[in-house]
Write a protein that holds these residues in place. Structure first.
Motif, PDB file in Angstrom:
ATOM      1  N   VAL A  88     -19.728  -4.605  -0.764  1.00  0.00           N
ATOM      2  CA  VAL A  88     -18.964  -3.939  -1.831  1.00  0.00           C
ATOM      3  C   VAL A  88     -18.177  -4.974  -2.622  1.00  0.00           C
ATOM      4  CG1 VAL A  88     -17.077  -2.325  -2.305  1.00  0.00           C
ATOM      5  CG2 VAL A  88     -18.769  -1.791  -0.521  1.00  0.00           C
ATOM      6  N   ASN A  89     -18.357  -4.987  -3.931  1.00  0.00           N
ATOM      7  CA  ASN A  89     -17.638  -5.917  -4.794  1.00  0.00           C
ATOM      8  C   ASN A  89     -16.280  -5.332  -5.183  1.00  0.00           C
ATOM      9  OD1 ASN A  89     -17.497  -8.343  -6.271  1.00  0.00           O
ATOM     10  ND2 ASN A  89     -17.910  -7.185  -8.169  1.00  0.00           N
ATOM     11  N   ILE A  90     -15.224  -6.177  -5.177  1.00  0.00           N
ATOM     12  CA  ILE A  90     -13.864  -5.713  -5.454  1.00  0.00           C
ATOM     13  C   ILE A  90     -13.464  -6.106  -6.872  1.00  0.00           C
ATOM     14  CG2 ILE A  90     -11.445  -5.985  -4.774  1.00  0.00           C
ATOM     15  CD1 ILE A  90     -12.536  -6.626  -1.929  1.00  0.00           C
ATOM     16  N   GLU A  91     -12.940  -5.158  -7.650  1.00  0.00           N
ATOM     17  CA  GLU A  91     -12.556  -5.442  -9.042  1.00  0.00           C
ATOM     18  C   GLU A  91     -11.057  -5.643  -9.218  1.00  0.00           C
ATOM     19  OE1 GLU A  91     -14.251  -2.832 -11.925  1.00  0.00           O
ATOM     20  OE2 GLU A  91     -16.262  -2.958 -11.066  1.00  0.00           O
ATOM     21  N   MET A  92     -10.263  -4.916  -8.436  1.00  0.00           N
ATOM     22  CA  MET A  92      -8.801  -5.059  -8.520  1.00  0.00           C
ATOM     23  C   MET A  92      -8.248  -4.862  -7.116  1.00  0.00           C
ATOM     24  SD  MET A  92      -8.039  -2.682 -11.899  1.00  0.00           S
ATOM     25  CE  MET A  92      -6.334  -3.055 -12.242  1.00  0.00           C
ATOM     26  N   ILE A  93      -7.072  -5.436  -6.868  1.00  0.00           N
ATOM     27  CA  ILE A  93      -6.427  -5.292  -5.563  1.00  0.00           C
ATOM     28  C   ILE A  93      -4.952  -4.972  -5.780  1.00  0.00           C
ATOM     29  CG2 ILE A  93      -5.764  -6.482  -3.410  1.00  0.00           C
ATOM     30  CD1 ILE A  93      -8.131  -8.371  -3.866  1.00  0.00           C
ATOM     31  N   SER A  94      -4.393  -4.101  -4.950  1.00  0.00           N
ATOM     32  CA  SER A  94      -2.957  -3.855  -4.996  1.00  0.00           C
ATOM     33  C   SER A  94      -2.499  -3.499  -3.593  1.00  0.00           C
ATOM     34  CB  SER A  94      -2.669  -2.736  -6.005  1.00  0.00           C
ATOM     35  OG  SER A  94      -1.771  -1.808  -5.506  1.00  0.00           O
ATOM     36  N   THR A  95      -1.308  -3.955  -3.214  1.00  0.00           N
ATOM     37  CA  THR A  95      -0.837  -3.685  -1.847  1.00  0.00           C
ATOM     38  C   THR A  95       0.620  -3.230  -1.867  1.00  0.00           C
ATOM     39  OG1 THR A  95      -0.087  -5.953  -1.553  1.00  0.00           O
ATOM     40  CG2 THR A  95      -2.335  -5.452  -0.839  1.00  0.00           C
ATOM     41  N   SER A  96       1.028  -2.543  -0.809  1.00  0.00           N
ATOM     42  CA  SER A  96       2.440  -2.189  -0.617  1.00  0.00           C
ATOM     43  C   SER A  96       2.750  -2.383   0.865  1.00  0.00           C
ATOM     44  CB  SER A  96       2.698  -0.735  -1.022  1.00  0.00           C
ATOM     45  OG  SER A  96       2.281   0.132   0.015  1.00  0.00           O
ATOM     46  N   GLU A  97       3.946  -2.040   1.286  1.00  0.00           N
ATOM     47  CA  GLU A  97       4.330  -2.124   2.695  1.00  0.00           C
ATOM     48  C   GLU A  97       3.312  -1.442   3.589  1.00  0.00           C
ATOM     49  OE1 GLU A  97       6.945  -4.574   2.913  1.00  0.00           O
ATOM     50  OE2 GLU A  97       6.777  -3.472   4.785  1.00  0.00           O
ATOM     51  N   ILE A  98       2.798  -0.323   3.131  1.00  0.00           N
ATOM     52  CA  ILE A  98       1.995   0.513   4.020  1.00  0.00           C
ATOM     53  C   ILE A  98       0.634   0.836   3.423  1.00  0.00           C
ATOM     54  CG2 ILE A  98       3.981   1.516   5.198  1.00  0.00           C
ATOM     55  CD1 ILE A  98       3.731   3.956   3.420  1.00  0.00           C
ATOM     56  N   ARG A  99       0.139   0.004   2.510  1.00  0.00           N
ATOM     57  CA  ARG A  99      -1.117   0.333   1.852  1.00  0.00           C
ATOM     58  C   ARG A  99      -1.812  -0.897   1.308  1.00  0.00           C
ATOM     59  NH1 ARG A  99      -2.022   0.735  -3.373  1.00  0.00           N
ATOM     60  NH2 ARG A  99       0.191   0.684  -3.846  1.00  0.00           N
ATOM     61  N   ILE A 100      -3.133  -0.922   1.400  1.00  0.00           N
ATOM     62  CA  ILE A 100      -3.965  -1.861   0.639  1.00  0.00           C
ATOM     63  C   ILE A 100      -4.934  -1.016  -0.174  1.00  0.00           C
ATOM     64  CG2 ILE A 100      -5.565  -3.815   0.694  1.00  0.00           C
ATOM     65  CD1 ILE A 100      -4.822  -4.275   3.591  1.00  0.00           C
ATOM     66  N   SER A 101      -4.979  -1.240  -1.496  1.00  0.00           N
ATOM     67  CA  SER A 101      -5.925  -0.505  -2.346  1.00  0.00           C
ATOM     68  C   SER A 101      -6.820  -1.488  -3.081  1.00  0.00           C
ATOM     69  CB  SER A 101      -5.190   0.335  -3.401  1.00  0.00           C
ATOM     70  OG  SER A 101      -4.404   1.318  -2.787  1.00  0.00           O
ATOM     71  N   VAL A 102      -8.073  -1.085  -3.242  1.00  0.00           N
ATOM     72  CA  VAL A 102      -8.972  -1.874  -4.075  1.00  0.00           C
ATOM     73  C   VAL A 102      -9.704  -0.952  -5.043  1.00  0.00           C
ATOM     74  CG1 VAL A 102      -9.389  -3.776  -2.463  1.00  0.00           C
ATOM     75  CG2 VAL A 102     -10.779  -1.702  -2.308  1.00  0.00           C
ATOM     76  N   VAL A 103     -10.018  -1.505  -6.214  1.00  0.00           N
ATOM     77  CA  VAL A 103     -10.870  -0.785  -7.161  1.00  0.00           C
ATOM     78  C   VAL A 103     -12.279  -1.331  -7.002  1.00  0.00           C
ATOM     79  CG1 VAL A 103     -11.408  -0.471  -9.600  1.00  0.00           C
ATOM     80  CG2 VAL A 103      -9.051  -0.213  -8.791  1.00  0.00           C
ATOM     81  N   VAL A 104     -13.218  -0.414  -6.841  1.00  0.00           N
ATOM     82  CA  VAL A 104     -14.633  -0.794  -6.682  1.00  0.00           C
ATOM     83  C   VAL A 104     -15.462   0.048  -7.653  1.00  0.00           C
ATOM     84  CG1 VAL A 104     -14.274  -1.371  -4.233  1.00  0.00           C
ATOM     85  CG2 VAL A 104     -15.034   0.932  -4.858  1.00  0.00           C
ATOM     86  N   ARG A 105     -16.762  -0.226  -7.730  1.00  0.00           N
ATOM     87  CA  ARG A 105     -17.614   0.647  -8.530  1.00  0.00           C
ATOM     88  C   ARG A 105     -17.636   2.030  -7.882  1.00  0.00           C
ATOM     89  NH1 ARG A 105     -16.927  -0.972 -12.797  1.00  0.00           N
ATOM     90  NH2 ARG A 105     -18.374   0.620 -13.498  1.00  0.00           N
ATOM     91  N   ALA A 106     -17.726   3.071  -8.680  1.00  0.00           N
ATOM     92  CA  ALA A 106     -17.732   4.445  -8.156  1.00  0.00           C
ATOM     93  C   ALA A 106     -18.854   4.634  -7.134  1.00  0.00           C
ATOM     94  CB  ALA A 106     -17.879   5.449  -9.305  1.00  0.00           C
ATOM     95  N   ASP A 107     -19.994   3.984  -7.391  1.00  0.00           N
ATOM     96  CA  ASP A 107     -21.151   4.116  -6.498  1.00  0.00           C
ATOM     97  C   ASP A 107     -20.891   3.538  -5.106  1.00  0.00           C
ATOM     98  OD1 ASP A 107     -22.464   5.195  -8.589  1.00  0.00           O
ATOM     99  OD2 ASP A 107     -23.610   3.383  -9.109  1.00  0.00           O
ATOM    100  N   ASP A 108     -19.895   2.648  -5.019  1.00  0.00           N
ATOM    101  CA  ASP A 108     -19.623   1.978  -3.742  1.00  0.00           C
ATOM    102  C   ASP A 108     -18.567   2.680  -2.899  1.00  0.00           C
ATOM    103  OD1 ASP A 108     -21.490  -0.006  -4.083  1.00  0.00           O
ATOM    104  OD2 ASP A 108     -20.084  -1.441  -4.987  1.00  0.00           O
TER     105      ASP A 108
END
Lengths: 435, 435
Positions: free
Chosen positions: B386-406
């Motif tokens: 899975v290719n990652i386009e954006m990343i964001s994190t907080s104390e209790i979370r890691i989020s990534v933006v990926v292609r919808a298909d992934d």
């Protein structure tokens, strides 16, 4: 405005319009009504609109209620049913907005329709239309939910029962000091008979409150008794007209003697009929003082409205009498149960219940003082071969009970006998009927 | 009561229950919910029920509105939509009455839900549930319309927008000092991932407000952000459970450290995903102080909620930067229009709009202090291709933006990597979703 012959010099004023369920049955109908409302507004009037629920909404909601509970509490049934007008009024306000005019919708409660706490058939005890007045002052058209109010004591939502939307319209017209209350329906006004029975019935251009009350009491569905009573009490002129045409309909107001050419001639307004009643005969009532009172008290206690009453010496036993009365067929069971409960006390022999009857009435001013009227009335029925079962009369009405099968023949014969037939067909029936 | 492990000694108390549209979709569903409510009442609790409109009612009303006006005024749309809850609450009260218990229904206005005047997404500013308290004191079950209130200034009817019914329930629970707010839905609680993607997802027995907020913000549909924020502010424990089973669901409340065996271990709550967002890239923004502020002010002024933001040196011109951000896809047009309007002022080169993205997030306490968590997270995605386009994190979370298909592959890979897979299928999805 070409249709305002009762308004002085067609002055600009405040108009209350009421549209029934068939006038707002779907989106297309709502848009058509919106155009009509905007046209009135453009003439310079302040406009308040009272609207019923769309088409069959109320029946559908009642059906849903039946599905969850065979005997739903009145408070909750009123809460449910009032959602019907909430939908139609909001949609109507939107449709007007879409035509570039501001409209604001108000529930019965918001419009200040204060009632007692009798759910399902609450009575209006006050109308405080402050928010309506404010909307009008701001240049908006006010759309008000018909048929509903809020109880003074419990602040619960109530419904006004049959004729509720018409009554809302007249009550608001009175509280706002409106110039006219227009009741839109699916015919072009009040006719001298039901056009479905008498195709050559004539439109009545003007009718007094009293005659309209008798017509309503005798089965005319066009205006409910209650709304006419309210209008008479507050002197609100009602204009009954069709939402499907722009024709002048029927004005209901104080009788205006000067309009009439022959003041001493009886003025026949029309022939009404009612097939919604039934007849109960209490057979063999002991001929003692107070027995009739006991009988009718017990029926009244069961909350049954009695219409006509006839008492005869019994054919079987001359020390006994038979008492017959008519009542709404829908109250038939309640009436029979109430009487059965007192059979032992009163000592009558039996009950007969007959819902195969109909009532036919002739309405008009100056009837009692013209013996020729009743003579002509009964001759017409006799010539038509119609048998009469009960008779009742008032200052402005003669009513007879006949077999249900004879209603059409009786109405047609009386209409013709009193020269009410028009030269050509005037009545157009456009659609169904509203609440 | 077997399910009250957070209640001290299963005490009798005040319970607020919220049922969504799918739980009251028809008469049969309403009767089933009524039985559930009566069962709670019989346990000795005081019961307040918040209910949404039946099934698709709201969509049907919106469709009607569209038919009469392409852009209906917010005040009238709110008046229209609130008729939906009016029906369901009255029917539910009837169904409870039919089971021999007294229930009284209340509109948002009657229940004292006071809001601001922003039609369509009003905010609650006060709750004065005097009539609810009175109904409870009288031994009745109170049924309250979700999603609606009355504006403090204009006394107009308002709706609360998305998550409105859940928020109504929590707000009433807070104002009535309830012991618990039960949110009924069509799954047995909060799961470690969407069971439609990960069939071996596990039910989470307890989750803190903060983690639930992150889950909601990251696309979990089970509770709306707003309702969790409200619950946290007032310390109202929420029990998310299914209306189709009697299983214990998920308790949302303050985090309770003592329950955890290994306090220093990161506690992973679950994997969330969101496919409702889009990405806008502002290409070639001059690298000057204040340009980002101008860009995000203009987007905020258009009332668009921005989620993740990434800024990179432009690939084309090193004196310029590219700024990407995600936003609800439904706000995409507004966002693009707002930016286009300031293109000349800011001097950026072009805009790129991409709605083929998805966001995948890992939520859990103690994540930031455990570098191993992010390492494991990114390895899992890499292994799944899975290719990652954006990343964001907080104390209790890691989020990534990926292609919808992934999205599906990413969720499945992360869920497995963090040992969240259950030994067997725990999740049962019973029906649709409510409002």
């Amino acid at each position: 405005m070409g249709t305002c012959w009762l308004w002085e010099e067609c002055a600009v004023g405040l108009v209350v319009q009421k549209y029934g369920g068939s006038s707002v049955a779907d989106a297309a109908a709502i848009k058509r009504v919106a155009q009509r409302i905007v046209a009135t507004k453009k003439e310079g009037h302040e406009v308040v609109v009272v609207v019923s629920a769309m088409g069959d909404t109320t029946d559908e909601l009642l059906d849903l209620a039946q599905q969850v509970s065979p005997l739903p509490p009145g408070r909750e049934l009123d809460m449910l049913l009032t959602s019907g007008e909430r939908m139609s009024m909001a949609l109507l306000a939107m449709a007007i907005g879409d035509l570039g005019h501001e409209a604001r919708s108000f529930t019965g409660s918001q419009a200040g329709v204060i009632t007692d706490s009798v759910h399902g058939r609450a009575r209006i005890i006050d109308v405080t239309p402050g928010r309506i007045r404010q909307a009008l002052d701001g240049g908006a058209i006010a759309i008000v939910a018909g048929f509903q109010g809020v109880s003074q004591d419990s602040k619960d939502i109530t419904t006004l029962g049959r004729g509720g939307s018409d009554t809302t319209a007249v009550a608001l017209a009175a509280a706002l000091n409106a110039d006219v209350c227009e009741i839109y329906t699916d015919v072009d006004g009040v006719f001298t008979a039901d056009p479905r029975i008498v195709p050559v019935a004539r439109r009545v251009p003007h009718i007094s409150y009293e005659e309209m009350l008798e017509l309503a009491a005798c089965g005319s569905k066009i205006l409910h008794l209650r709304c006419v009573e309210y209008a008479r009490r507050y002197g609100i002129p009602i204009h009954v007209r069709s939402s499907f045409s722009t024709l002048t309909g029927t004005w209901v107001s104080e009788s205006q003697g000067s309009e009439q050419a022959d003041m001493e001639q009886p003025i026949i307004s029309g022939v009404a009929h009612d097939s919604s009643e039934a007849k109960i005969t209490v057979v063999g009532v002991p001929d003692k003082v107070g027995e009739a009172a006991t009988i009718f008290s017990s029926v009244a206690a069961a909350d049954v409205n009695i219409d006509m009453i006839v008492q005869n010496v019994s054919a079987v036993d001359t020390n006994r009498t038979d008492i017959s009365f008519t009542l709404p067929a829908s109250d038939g069971r309640k009436g029979v149960e109430a009487l059965t409960a007192i059979q032992a006390t009163v000592g009558f022999e039996s009950l007969r219940y007959d819902d195969g009857i109909g009532k036919v009435s002739l309405i008009g001013a100056g009837m009692r003082s013209h013996p020729g009227v009743s003579a002509k009335f009964f001759s017409a029925l006799a010539d038509a071969g119609v048998n009469i079962e009960m008779i009742s009369t008032s200052e402005i009405r003669i009513s007879v009970v006949v077999r249900a099968d004879d209603i059409d023949a009786a109405v047609t014969a009386i209409h013709r006998a009193f020269d009410l037939d028009a030269d050509q067909v005037e009545a157009v029936v456009y659609g169904g009927t509203g609440r």
